[in-house]
Enzyme design. Sequence first.
Site, PDB file in Angstrom:
ATOM      1  CE1 TYR A  80      14.984  37.409  18.591  1.00  0.00           C
ATOM      2  CE2 TYR A  80      13.645  35.572  18.226  1.00  0.00           C
ATOM      3  CZ  TYR A  80      13.876  36.830  18.286  1.00  0.00           C
ATOM      4  OH  TYR A  80      12.763  37.781  18.368  1.00  0.00           O
ATOM      5  CE  LYS A 122      35.492  32.181  23.872  1.00  0.00           C
ATOM      6  NZ  LYS A 122      34.600  32.820  23.600  1.00  0.00           N
ATOM      7  CE1 TYR A 156      31.936  32.072  23.095  1.00  0.00           C
ATOM      8  CE2 TYR A 156      31.828  32.562  20.807  1.00  0.00           C
ATOM      9  CZ  TYR A 156      31.921  32.884  22.082  1.00  0.00           C
ATOM     10  OH  TYR A 156      32.108  34.240  22.373  1.00  0.00           O
ATOM     11  CB  THR A 168      31.817  37.584  20.770  1.00  0.00           C
ATOM     12  OG1 THR A 168      31.354  36.550  21.228  1.00  0.00           O
ATOM     13  CG2 THR A 168      31.490  39.060  21.159  1.00  0.00           C
TER      14      THR A 168
END
Length: 305
Positions: free
Chosen positions: A119, A173, A145, A56
């Site tokens: 999305y 993660k 993730y 990110t």
Amino acid sequence: MVSHDPAPADPLSLHGVVPPTVTAFHDDESLDEETTAAHARFVVDRGVHGVFPLGTNGEFPLLSDDERDRVVEAVVDEVGGEVPVIAGVGAPSTHRTIARAEHAASVGADGIVVVTPYYYPLDGRAALDHYRAVADAVSLPLYIYHIPSKTGNELSLSTLSELAAIDAVAGVKDSSKNVPWLAQAIDGHPELTFLAGSDSLVFTGLEIGCSGAVSAVANAFPELVVDCYEAYADGDEERARELQSTMFEVRDAFKAGGAYMSGVKTALRLREFDAGPLRSPLRLKDEEATAELRDRLESIDDLEW
């Protein structure tokens, strides 16, 4: 104290502090590969245990596929072989994710981090098919993730159990900030390595069995987060708690006068490391917010910079 060793089956034995390194830009917002690599060097030289380009904080959704490939190449060339480089390769489509994973493997990344597709909503079957396809495409350890606040797709514990059966899946993660979910995931899957994905949960993550943390604070102040991890690893929980409290203060300072990510790159500038702007529509803190950030950081007793 809970063991925070990485899972025995994790080929990279990921542990400790793994910053989601920043992507640097020139003033015109074009990619600055040299400074991107220099930031990886900045954190490695200050004791981190791995690097995660294109998380990110690496602004990966704002980059083209070519730019993402160039970031991975730059970071691998700079610090590959010194610490594990786990490259973010996730995308909304399986096709694009596989292409980025294949490139990461071809240039020497040590592992890949695959964010849950975003999305469009996914059910467990779609998530399972996606991760299986990526795992089949490359021979690198794969780290899931999990960040449902950004992707809109949360993995159930039952889906995680199916994902854990994929040979290439080495760890998770977790940025859900859902401590009960994370605790149950760790309890149910000792074969996986878990990394706490929030600076607010570095100490808590270690307490419940994470082997380390992916820390945005460590992008600007790696020394602080490394000291917290090492205090915990040495059995000094009191000191680790104190340093976690310092991280809370740094997090709050980063959020003042703008978005959290703007705090990271602005703090780096205050440390005389200029990674350039964030890519639009994101933006750095303005002059007033920067002054407030500096004042707040200078008031934090345990922060050496």
